[in-house]
Scaffold this active site. Structure first.
Site, PDB file in Angstrom:
ATOM      1  CG  HIS A   1      -2.105  -0.851   1.178  1.00  0.00           C
ATOM      2  ND1 HIS A   1      -2.815  -1.078   0.021  1.00  0.00           N
ATOM      3  CD2 HIS A   1      -2.769  -1.538   2.155  1.00  0.00           C
ATOM      4  CE1 HIS A   1      -3.837  -1.881   0.291  1.00  0.00           C
ATOM      5  NE2 HIS A   1      -3.833  -2.169   1.566  1.00  0.00           N
TER       6      HIS A   1
ATOM      7  CB  SER B   1     -14.810   0.976   0.536  1.00  0.00           C
ATOM      8  OG  SER B   1     -14.452  -0.350   0.758  1.00  0.00           O
TER       9      SER B   1
HETATM   10  P1  A3P Z   1     -17.056  -1.941  -0.918  1.00  0.00           P
HETATM   11  O1  A3P Z   1     -16.729  -1.675   0.514  1.00  0.00           O
HETATM   12  O2  A3P Z   1     -17.440  -0.696  -1.658  1.00  0.00           O
HETATM   13  O3  A3P Z   1     -18.031  -3.027  -1.115  1.00  0.00           O
HETATM   14  P2  A3P Z   1      -9.803  -3.763  -0.934  1.00  0.00           P
HETATM   15  O4  A3P Z   1      -9.816  -5.119  -1.520  1.00  0.00           O
HETATM   16  O5  A3P Z   1      -8.769  -2.865  -1.550  1.00  0.00           O
HETATM   17  O6  A3P Z   1      -9.757  -3.801   0.549  1.00  0.00           O
HETATM   18  O7  A3P Z   1     -11.181  -3.086  -1.348  1.00  0.00           O
HETATM   19  C1  A3P Z   1     -12.379  -3.584  -0.820  1.00  0.00           C
HETATM   20  C2  A3P Z   1     -13.509  -3.202  -1.728  1.00  0.00           C
HETATM   21  O8  A3P Z   1     -13.492  -4.026  -2.900  1.00  0.00           O
HETATM   22  C3  A3P Z   1     -14.843  -3.428  -1.068  1.00  0.00           C
HETATM   23  O9  A3P Z   1     -15.706  -2.444  -1.634  1.00  0.00           O
HETATM   24  C4  A3P Z   1     -15.189  -4.838  -1.536  1.00  0.00           C
HETATM   25  O10 A3P Z   1     -16.557  -5.148  -1.441  1.00  0.00           O
HETATM   26  C5  A3P Z   1     -14.717  -4.768  -2.971  1.00  0.00           C
HETATM   27  N1  A3P Z   1     -14.428  -6.084  -3.552  1.00  0.00           N
HETATM   28  C6  A3P Z   1     -13.808  -7.133  -2.959  1.00  0.00           C
HETATM   29  N2  A3P Z   1     -13.711  -8.158  -3.819  1.00  0.00           N
HETATM   30  C7  A3P Z   1     -14.288  -7.775  -4.971  1.00  0.00           C
HETATM   31  C8  A3P Z   1     -14.527  -8.415  -6.234  1.00  0.00           C
HETATM   32  N3  A3P Z   1     -14.155  -9.672  -6.466  1.00  0.00           N
HETATM   33  N4  A3P Z   1     -15.155  -7.699  -7.192  1.00  0.00           N
HETATM   34  C9  A3P Z   1     -15.544  -6.429  -6.972  1.00  0.00           C
HETATM   35  N5  A3P Z   1     -15.364  -5.775  -5.804  1.00  0.00           N
HETATM   36  C10 A3P Z   1     -14.738  -6.436  -4.810  1.00  0.00           C
END
Ligand code: A3P
Length: 317
Positions: free
Chosen positions: A130, A160
């Site tokens: 990150h 998020s």
């Molecule tokens: P939301 O909180 O808007 O639903 P990260 O993986 O960087 O932590 O980001 C998390 C965000 O990506 C969350 O968004 C999560 O729901 C979404 N996310 C996780 N897996 C995903 C997938 N396979 N396709 C689309 N979005 C995904």
């Protein structure tokens, strides 16, 4: 080595005590090399800078938190390992993608520990970060390893992140206060604009080294974006693989609906002691959910900040 490590950690702690500090809920964030880190990640960042030896075949997945990292890890892992693990036998069916591709600064080098087994990883080795581009470990910036960066519009990223912070009962974050800090750039691995801009500029200067992708583009046309990804990674799909529908098979495996509903990703257990639960990485997975959480003033203000920060860069959301 242990003694050296202890000595080094002592010096790092002395350095941390001199850094600007802000809080994110109950977690202090320290500004180091322009980036807001929790202390354990600063130790990891410095240890990796000193000790991590990048290989030209390495692949690094970079992102600001809550930008689609979990999804991108699943896609990269599946594309690169498709001969070893076809989609119907994928480790993703039983393992959270964060345990398949781990963060350099707070998993491999957590708290300044120096891992010993990285050379034994199968090639290409897959890592995540990150950290900002400018504060990546020296050998990553100076090797030919490839970096995939995924970004997401700051409005949805903020929403998020806010939901993610709420998972920690000690935090009890307040939406307005968290928003004000976010707009000032104070968020883990922020400011968001510096996190994004460093990789955006690197992708323009060195397109063979950095691929810049957007969450929204992946949502809109996953097959097209996967083809950009596999070519960049050096793992292009053959005509036979395309004809057999492998691209679609991998995109379905990695889809939100599929991964969210797997037993491993529904678990409420913590991913590690004190860590977030497995199911916290799958919430809504939508573009534009910010309208349900931010008032029009908050939206307008964040849009203005984003436009100002990215003005003239060619980057638009
Ligand atoms: P939301 O909180 O808007 O639903 P990260 O993986 O960087 O932590 O980001 C998390 C965000 O990506 C969350 O968004 C999560 O729901 C979404 N996310 C996780 N897996 C995903 C997938 N396979 N396709 C689309 N979005 C995904």
């Amino acid at each position: 080595l242990v003694k050296d490590q202890e000595e080094m950690n002592k010096k790092i702690d002395e350095l941390i005590a001199t850094l600007p500090v802000e809080s994110e809920g109950s977690v202090p964030l320290y500004q180091f090399k322009g980036c807001w880190y929790p202390s354990f990640a600063i130790r990891g960042n410095i240890a990796a800078d000193l000790h991590f030896q990048a290989q030209d075949s390495d692949i690094l997945l970079a992102s600001a938190p809550k930008s689609g990292t979990t999804w991108m890890k699943a896609l990269v892992f599946s594309i690169v390992n498709r001969h070893r693990h076809p989609p119907n036998e994928s480790p993703l069916l039983t393992t959270l993608s964060h345990n398949l591709i781990k963060y350099i600064e707070f998993r491999h080098y957590l708290n300044g520990n120096i891992p010993e087994n990285l050379d034994q990883f199968p090639k290409p080795r897959l890592f995540a970060t990150h950290s900002h581009y400018a504060s990546l470990p020296h050998s990553i910036r100076h090797s030919s390893c490839r970096i995939v960066y995924v970004c997401r519009n700051p409005l949805d990223t903020f929403v998020s992140f806010f939901h993610f912070l709420r998972l920690y009962p000690k935090n009890q974050p307040d939406m307005d206060a968290t928003y004000v800090k976010y707009c000032r750039g104070i968020i883990q691995f922020g400011p968001f604009w510096d996190n994004i801009m460093g990789y955006w500029q690197a992708s323009l200067e060195k397109p063979e080294k950095v691929l810049f992708m957007k969450y929204e583009d992946l949502k809109e046309d996953i097959v097209f974006e996967m083809k950009r990804l596999e070519k960049f990674l050096g793992f292009p799909f053959s005509v036979e693989e395309e004809n057999e529908g492998l691209v679609e098979e991998i995109s379905s495996l990695c889809s939100f609906e599929n991964l969210k509903n797997l037993e491993v990703n529904r678990s409420e257990k913590p991913t590690r002691p004190g860590g977030p639960p497995f199911n916290s990485f799958y919430r809504k997975g939508e573009v534009g959910d910010f309208v349900n959480h931010l008032n029009p003033c908050m939206v307008e203000n964040l849009v203005t900040i984003t436009q100002e920060k990215f003005a003239g860069s060619g980057l638009v959301f």
